[in-house]
Every structure is written in structure tokens, then in C-alpha cells.
Design a protein around this motif. Structure first.
Motif, PDB file in Angstrom:
ATOM      1  N   GLU A  44       1.217  -1.066  -0.247  1.00  0.00           N
ATOM      2  CA  GLU A  44       0.083   0.114  -0.306  1.00  0.00           C
ATOM      3  C   GLU A  44       0.903   1.432   0.032  1.00  0.00           C
ATOM      4  N   ALA A  45       1.134   2.105  -0.598  1.00  0.00           N
ATOM      5  CA  ALA A  45       1.708   3.415  -1.131  1.00  0.00           C
ATOM      6  C   ALA A  45       0.744   4.507  -0.198  1.00  0.00           C
ATOM      7  N   GLN A  46       0.798   5.307   0.364  1.00  0.00           N
ATOM      8  CA  GLN A  46       0.256   6.636   1.318  1.00  0.00           C
ATOM      9  C   GLN A  46       0.808   7.905   0.624  1.00  0.00           C
ATOM     10  N   VAL A  47       0.174   8.581  -0.269  1.00  0.00           N
ATOM     11  CA  VAL A  47       0.291   9.862  -0.593  1.00  0.00           C
ATOM     12  C   VAL A  47      -0.317  10.602   0.130  1.00  0.00           C
ATOM     13  N   ASN A  48       0.811  11.699   0.703  1.00  0.00           N
ATOM     14  CA  ASN A  48       0.520  12.926   1.779  1.00  0.00           C
ATOM     15  C   ASN A  48       0.945  13.983   0.992  1.00  0.00           C
ATOM     16  N   PHE A  49       0.268  14.840   0.853  1.00  0.00           N
ATOM     17  CA  PHE A  49       0.948  16.455   0.361  1.00  0.00           C
ATOM     18  C   PHE A  49      -0.127  18.011   1.211  1.00  0.00           C
ATOM     19  N   ILE A  50       0.419  18.873   1.202  1.00  0.00           N
ATOM     20  CA  ILE A  50      -0.589  19.597   1.688  1.00  0.00           C
ATOM     21  C   ILE A  50      -1.237  20.625   0.388  1.00  0.00           C
ATOM     22  N   ALA A  51      -2.836  20.736   0.253  1.00  0.00           N
ATOM     23  CA  ALA A  51      -3.157  21.633  -0.677  1.00  0.00           C
ATOM     24  C   ALA A  51      -3.215  22.979  -0.968  1.00  0.00           C
ATOM     25  N   ASP A  52      -2.715  23.207  -2.024  1.00  0.00           N
ATOM     26  CA  ASP A  52      -2.070  24.967  -2.165  1.00  0.00           C
ATOM     27  C   ASP A  52      -4.240  25.751  -1.433  1.00  0.00           C
ATOM     28  N   GLY A  53      -5.475  25.267  -2.030  1.00  0.00           N
ATOM     29  CA  GLY A  53      -6.040  25.437  -2.152  1.00  0.00           C
ATOM     30  C   GLY A  53      -6.888  25.193  -3.361  1.00  0.00           C
ATOM     31  N   GLY A  54      -6.322  25.468  -4.430  1.00  0.00           N
ATOM     32  CA  GLY A  54      -7.116  25.614  -5.870  1.00  0.00           C
ATOM     33  C   GLY A  54      -6.655  24.058  -5.933  1.00  0.00           C
ATOM     34  N   PRO A  55      -6.913  24.617  -7.947  1.00  0.00           N
ATOM     35  CA  PRO A  55      -7.062  22.872  -8.744  1.00  0.00           C
ATOM     36  C   PRO A  55      -5.120  22.329  -8.100  1.00  0.00           C
ATOM     37  N   ALA A  56      -5.672  20.865  -7.978  1.00  0.00           N
ATOM     38  CA  ALA A  56      -4.297  19.887  -7.463  1.00  0.00           C
ATOM     39  C   ALA A  56      -4.329  18.622  -8.250  1.00  0.00           C
ATOM     40  N   ARG A  57      -2.999  17.954  -9.244  1.00  0.00           N
ATOM     41  CA  ARG A  57      -3.143  16.794 -10.405  1.00  0.00           C
ATOM     42  C   ARG A  57      -1.805  16.283  -9.682  1.00  0.00           C
ATOM     43  N   VAL A  58      -2.125  14.638  -9.102  1.00  0.00           N
ATOM     44  CA  VAL A  58      -0.653  14.549  -8.027  1.00  0.00           C
ATOM     45  C   VAL A  58      -0.578  13.152  -9.185  1.00  0.00           C
ATOM     46  N   GLU A  59       0.324  12.702  -9.304  1.00  0.00           N
ATOM     47  CA  GLU A  59       1.018  11.369 -10.269  1.00  0.00           C
ATOM     48  C   GLU A  59       1.689  10.836  -9.663  1.00  0.00           C
ATOM     49  N   LEU A  60       1.287   9.757  -9.618  1.00  0.00           N
ATOM     50  CA  LEU A  60       2.589   8.356  -8.985  1.00  0.00           C
ATOM     51  C   LEU A  60       2.698   6.945  -9.867  1.00  0.00           C
ATOM     52  N   ALA A  61       4.129   6.803  -9.693  1.00  0.00           N
ATOM     53  CA  ALA A  61       4.545   5.878 -10.878  1.00  0.00           C
ATOM     54  C   ALA A  61       3.966   4.224 -10.236  1.00  0.00           C
ATOM     55  N   GLN A  95      -3.161   9.245 -11.951  1.00  0.00           N
ATOM     56  CA  GLN A  95      -3.045  10.511 -12.276  1.00  0.00           C
ATOM     57  C   GLN A  95      -4.565  10.676 -10.843  1.00  0.00           C
ATOM     58  N   TRP A  96      -4.255  11.500  -9.861  1.00  0.00           N
ATOM     59  CA  TRP A  96      -5.571  11.636  -9.212  1.00  0.00           C
ATOM     60  C   TRP A  96      -5.486  13.023  -9.392  1.00  0.00           C
ATOM     61  N   ALA A 254      10.478  10.632 -11.923  1.00  0.00           N
ATOM     62  CA  ALA A 254      10.135  10.786 -10.811  1.00  0.00           C
ATOM     63  C   ALA A 254       9.021   9.771 -10.559  1.00  0.00           C
ATOM     64  N   VAL A 255       8.848   9.020  -9.495  1.00  0.00           N
ATOM     65  CA  VAL A 255       8.183   8.356  -8.742  1.00  0.00           C
ATOM     66  C   VAL A 255       6.715   9.097  -8.263  1.00  0.00           C
ATOM     67  N   LEU A 256       6.928   9.968  -7.711  1.00  0.00           N
ATOM     68  CA  LEU A 256       5.435  12.010  -7.277  1.00  0.00           C
ATOM     69  C   LEU A 256       5.859  12.552  -8.085  1.00  0.00           C
ATOM     70  N   GLU A 257       4.478  13.315  -8.517  1.00  0.00           N
ATOM     71  CA  GLU A 257       5.079  14.600  -9.006  1.00  0.00           C
ATOM     72  C   GLU A 257       2.880  15.242  -8.570  1.00  0.00           C
ATOM     73  N   VAL A 258       3.869  16.861  -7.377  1.00  0.00           N
ATOM     74  CA  VAL A 258       2.251  16.886  -7.364  1.00  0.00           C
ATOM     75  C   VAL A 258       2.189  18.466  -8.101  1.00  0.00           C
ATOM     76  N   GLN A 259       1.250  18.863  -8.770  1.00  0.00           N
ATOM     77  CA  GLN A 259       0.791  20.376  -8.799  1.00  0.00           C
ATOM     78  C   GLN A 259      -0.278  20.709  -8.157  1.00  0.00           C
ATOM     79  N   GLY A 260      -0.036  21.553  -7.450  1.00  0.00           N
ATOM     80  CA  GLY A 260      -0.497  22.845  -7.285  1.00  0.00           C
ATOM     81  C   GLY A 260      -0.974  22.440  -5.470  1.00  0.00           C
ATOM     82  N   GLY A 261       0.178  21.471  -4.432  1.00  0.00           N
ATOM     83  CA  GLY A 261       0.159  21.514  -3.567  1.00  0.00           C
ATOM     84  C   GLY A 261       1.964  21.161  -2.782  1.00  0.00           C
ATOM     85  N   SER A 262       2.462  21.157  -1.741  1.00  0.00           N
ATOM     86  CA  SER A 262       3.700  21.030  -0.932  1.00  0.00           C
ATOM     87  C   SER A 262       3.929  20.068  -0.479  1.00  0.00           C
TER      88      SER A 262
END
Length: 500
Positions: A44-61, A95-96, A254-262
Motif C-alpha cells: 500500500e502506497a500512501q501519498v500525503n501533501f498540503i494542497a494550496d486551495g486551488g486545482p491539484a494534480r498528483v501523478e504516482l508511478a 493520476q489524481w 520521478a515516482v511522485l509529482e504533485v501540482q497545486g500542493g507542497s
């Protein structure tokens, strides 16, 4: 008349059946015996990030089928997110996406991986060598000196990679310490290999350990020499892939790429368990082709039906052996096979007792019907109704007496039993009770032997999982059908000659 076409047909059936059976076992890992277990890892892979409040896109290999491991099933949990699976140049991604997200976010991806020594990865093209590799002073001088030293003490790309790793494990190397202040070790080694003209890339691996939580991926080097590739540990320089290493997103930059978060990170939990081999094979993502022809592609209801139907050729083979080679007489050619199928549903003891009771009572009632001088159709119809009444009466009595096993007598083929009673009654009138006992006893013995063959766990497993066995059974039956010699029971006629 030439028998060459006949033997050619038999040989063709045998070869086709054996080839299909071996192909199912070798290509799809279908086990020979029931009850075999396969080791399965659930990760099980658990992805955690802090969203900025706008659109967010997450890509996990995502992992793919690779050397020693085969991907079975995968699931995701992502409340409110849209999900899609992408594949580019042999690399799979999940891709989420969401229009608006704020605060802490958590996404889950789980996969079941089968430990399969036969699994092979699809060869991926080697990476394009970055040329020229740009360095800033004084890093360019340090990189060139390290490359020159490792090159002189190596013979091929693999030994060169090993020598490079040794340079960075040497605490006395000032050049290595200088370069490590600018880059992490794996990235630095890839740049040095590319500068020397060696195709290499960084891949991520997950060490599989039962019951571990919050594990992270470790970097590895994949080095190419034009014909083969090999993994190199960037810390120890050890070449080769450990048995418990699962490559995750091999070939992905890259295994994990997050746009709209940190503050994004991914962690892994894993557990190991065993599954029956048949279940593991059924869950494999194998393509549905004619060569992978199996009953498992049907709905479960039809699978259950065919699991019984595919046993009939085994019973037919038993009947052919007993009638053609042994010489046992039966009432009806394949009536014992249908009775054996009823025994499978009722259990052997209950089935034998029920069969004897129904036939005995049916013969008594049929003897009365013979005095009425009815036409054949009407007489057989009356026998059918009588058999139904007898089975219903026995079922009710068994239920009243608390004998639940007696309720399964309803599985008997009523039409076949009716014709059996009719034929035995006519045989009694024409040949006498001795012939009735011979054929009735032969039918019951054949049904019992067919039941023992059909109800064997190995036989049930093989006939259901290997369709090619049906062709082999056909070839055997055709071969036995060509036999014209003495039957085993006929040899009793020669007993006086042996005594003389």
C-alpha cells in the motif's frame, strides 16, 4: 483399409492436447496439483501533501510486471478525486485530479504482487545519454579525475560503475566529497556514467519485508552495456538485484509529482500472505487470447456448471475401459456416468442406498404395470411418474427422520432411472433375474468406479484448469475403440484348456 488416417488423427489429438496443457502450465503458471500455494505481497502506497486551495494534480508511478514479480490486482482510495491510469513509454502512472483542494490531503494506492519466478519484464529501451554533461568549476575537474581513475581500473560498463561507487565510499577522496555537496549520490553517479558514455538511469526500489510500515523507496542504478542491463547499489556497489527488491516505476524520472500542493511524500506499507495457486493465477492480468482459452473467463455460475460437465469424459473413459477391455455388462451404455454424477452430489453411500431403493421399488411397481398391457410410451411415462413419486416419498421420510443426507436423492436423473427400470423389467421377463443382477450389478460397479475417478481432487483440478486434457481423453477413447481382442472376463472360457 489403411489405418494411417486413424492413427494420424489420434496422434494429432494427443500432440494438440499435450501442447495446450503444457502451454497453460508454463505460460500462465497454472499448477499441476490442487492446494498449491503462491506467495503474494500486498503493498500500500500512501501519498500525503498540503494542497494550496486551488486545482491539484498528483501523478504516482506504478509498478509493472517485472523479473520475479507479477502484478495481480490494484485498488485506489481517493475521496473526491478523479482517477485515471496512464501509460507512456512502458511506464504506468496513476493520476489524481481535483478542481479545488485545501489543507492536508491523503491518497491511497494498493497492489497485489505475485512472486513468480517465470515473470519477465518487457524490455525497455536504454536511456538517451546526456551529452555533454554540464559542470560548473571546480566540479568539472573533480568529476573528470574520478572518471579517469575509475576507467583505468575497469573493463566494461558494469565494472566501471562498481569502481565509481567505490570512489564515493572512500572517505579520503576529496573530489568525491566535493561533488556530494552539490548532488545526491544516485544522481551524481548517473551524471558521471553518462559523461563517460555509459547509458544509465536512476530507478527506485522497494525492499519487501513482511509487516513493515512507512517504508520509503531507495535509489538504484540501472546500467546498460548495449546487450544487457544490471542493477547497481549506489551505496555498496553490489551488482545484481536482491530477491526481495520490487522496482517501483522503473524508467520513470520521478515516482511522485504533485501540482497545486507542497510537502509531498509517499510511504509504503506491506504484508505477505499465501493464496491458493488457482486463485492467484485467476487474478493475473493475462490477456484473453485463444491460446489462453480457459473456463475462468466465464461467469462464476457457468464455471460451476462446467466444473461438473468437464468430468463426464473421465467417466466415459472408465466406461469404455470396463466394457471394452474388462467386459462388464451394464444396463445402458453411459447410464453409469450419469449415476456417478448423482453420486458426486449425494455422496457415495447415500447415492448407492438411494439408487438401490429407487430401482427396487420401481421394479416392483413396473411388474404390476406389465399386467395392464399398456403401450410402451404410456408405460414408460407411468414409470417416470412413479420414480418421481418414489423420490419425493423418500425425501419426505428422510426429512421426517432427520436424515438430511437423504434429501440429496433428488439429484438422481429421473428419466435415466425410469428407462433403467423399464429395461431391467423387460430383461427380467426375457432373460431372467440372473441377467438382471449381472447388468444391474455391473452398472452399479461401473458407476462407483466412475465416481471414484471423477471425484478425485487431482482429476477435478486438472480437468477444470487444462482444457487440453479433453483432447487427450478423446485420443485414448478412440484408441480403445479400435481394440478387437478378447475381453478380460471372456478368458474364463479357456480355463478348461489351462487345466488340461
Amino acid at each position: 483399409m489403411s489405418r494411417i488416417p486413424f492413427y494420424g488423427l489420434v496422434g494429432l489429438l494427443l500432440l494438440a492436447g499435450i501442447a495446450l496443457t503444457l502451454y497453460r502450465h508454463l505460460a500462465f503458471d497454472v499448477p499441476w496439483s490442487p492446494g498449491e500455494q503462491r506467495q503474494v505481497w500486498e503493498v500500500e502506497a500512501q501519498v500525503n501533501f498540503i494542497a494550496d486551495g486551488g486545482p491539484a494534480r498528483v501523478e504516482l508511478a506504478l509498478p509493472v510486471t517485472q523479473q520475479g514479480y507479477r502484478v495481480l490486482t490494484e485498488n485506489t482510495a481517493s475521496s473526491g478525486y478523479g482517477l485515471s491510469f496512464l501509460q507512456e513509454q512502458g511506464v504506468r502512472h496513476a493520476q489524481w485530479a481535483i478542481r479545488k483542494a485545501a489543507g492536508a490531503q491523503r491518497l491511497y494506492y494498493s497492489v497485489q504482487v505475485l512472486v513468480d519466478p517465470r515473470a519477465r519484464a518487457t524490455p525497455a529501451p536504454p536511456p538517451v545519454i546526456e551529452s555533454p554533461v554540464a559542470w560548473e568549476p571546480p566540479y568539472d575537474t573533480a568529476a573528470r579525475e574520478i572518471i579517469d581513475q575509475a576507467w583505468r581500473h575497469s573493463a566494461d560498463p558494469f565494472t566501471f560503475a562498481h569502481r565509481l561507487v567505490e570512489r564515493f565510499t572512500d572517505a579520503q577522496s576529496e573530489n568525491a566529497r566535493l561533488l556530494l555537496t552539490q548532488y545526491d549520490r544516485a544522481t551524481l553517479l548517473v551524471r558521471l556514467l553518462n559523461q563517460a558514455g555509459v547509458a544509465a538511469r536512476q530507478v527506485s526500489g522497494l525492499s519487501l519485508e513482511d509487516g513493515r510500515r512507512r517504508q520509503h523507496l531507495t535509489p538504484w542504478l540501472e546500467v546498460f552495456d548495449g546487450r544487457e542491463r544490471i542493477l547497481v547499489d549506489p551505496v555498496t556497489g553490489r551488482r545484481g538485484r536482491p530477491d526481495n527488491l520490487l522496482l517501483w516505476g522503473a524508467g520513470s524520472p520521478a515516482v511522485l509529482e504533485v501540482q497545486g500542493g507542497s510537502r509531498s511524500q509517499v510511504s509504503f506499507s506491506m504484508i505477505r500472505h499465501n493464496e491458493p495457486a488457482a486463485v492467484a493465477v485467476r487474478n493475473q492480468r493475462a490477456e484473453d487470447t485463444l491460446l489462453n482459452f480457459s473456463i475462468h473467463s466465464l461467469p462464476l455460475e457457468e464455471q460451476s456448471l462446467f466444473k461438473t460437465i468437464l468430468l463426464i469424459p473421465i467417466g466415459a473413459l472408465v466406461v469404455v475401459i470396463l466394457r471394452v477391455l474388462v467386459g462388464i455388462k451394464t444396463s445402458g451404455t453411459f447410464m453409469p456416468v450419469l449415476i456417478a454424477l448423482a453420486f458426486i452430489q449425494t455422496s457415495l453411500l447415500t447415492g448407492v442406498v438411494g439408487f438401490l431403493l429407487v430401482v427396487a421399488v420401481g421394479l416392483v411397481i413396473r411388474s404390476y404395470l406389465s399386467y395392464l398391457n399398456l403401450l410402451l410410451v404410456a408405460r414408460v411415462s407411468a414409470v417416470i411418474i412413479t420414480v418421481i413419486a418414489i423420490i419425493s416419498l423418500f425425501s419426505v421420510l428422510a426429512y421426517r427422520l432427520g436424515l438430511n443426507a437423504g434429501l440429496t436423492i433428488t439429484f438422481f436423473p429421473m428419466i435415466i432411472l425410469s428407462w433403467t427400470i423399464e429395461r431391467m423389467s423387460i430383461l427380467w421377463e426375457e432373460e431372467g433375474p440372473r441377467e438382471v443382477l449381472i447388468q444391474g450389478g455391473g452398472s452399479l460397479l461401473t458407476a462407483v468406479l466412475a465416481f471414484l475417478a471423477m471425484n478425485n481432487p487431482w482429476v477435478r483440478h486438472l480437468t477444470f484448469n487444462f482444457i487440453g486434457l479433453q483432447l487427450i481423453l478423446m485420443a485414448l477413447i478412440l484408441t480403445l475403440g479400435n481394440y478387437t481382442g478378447y475381453r478380460l472376463l471372456e478368458l474364463r472360457r479357456f480355463k478348461p484348456l489351462a487345466e488340461d
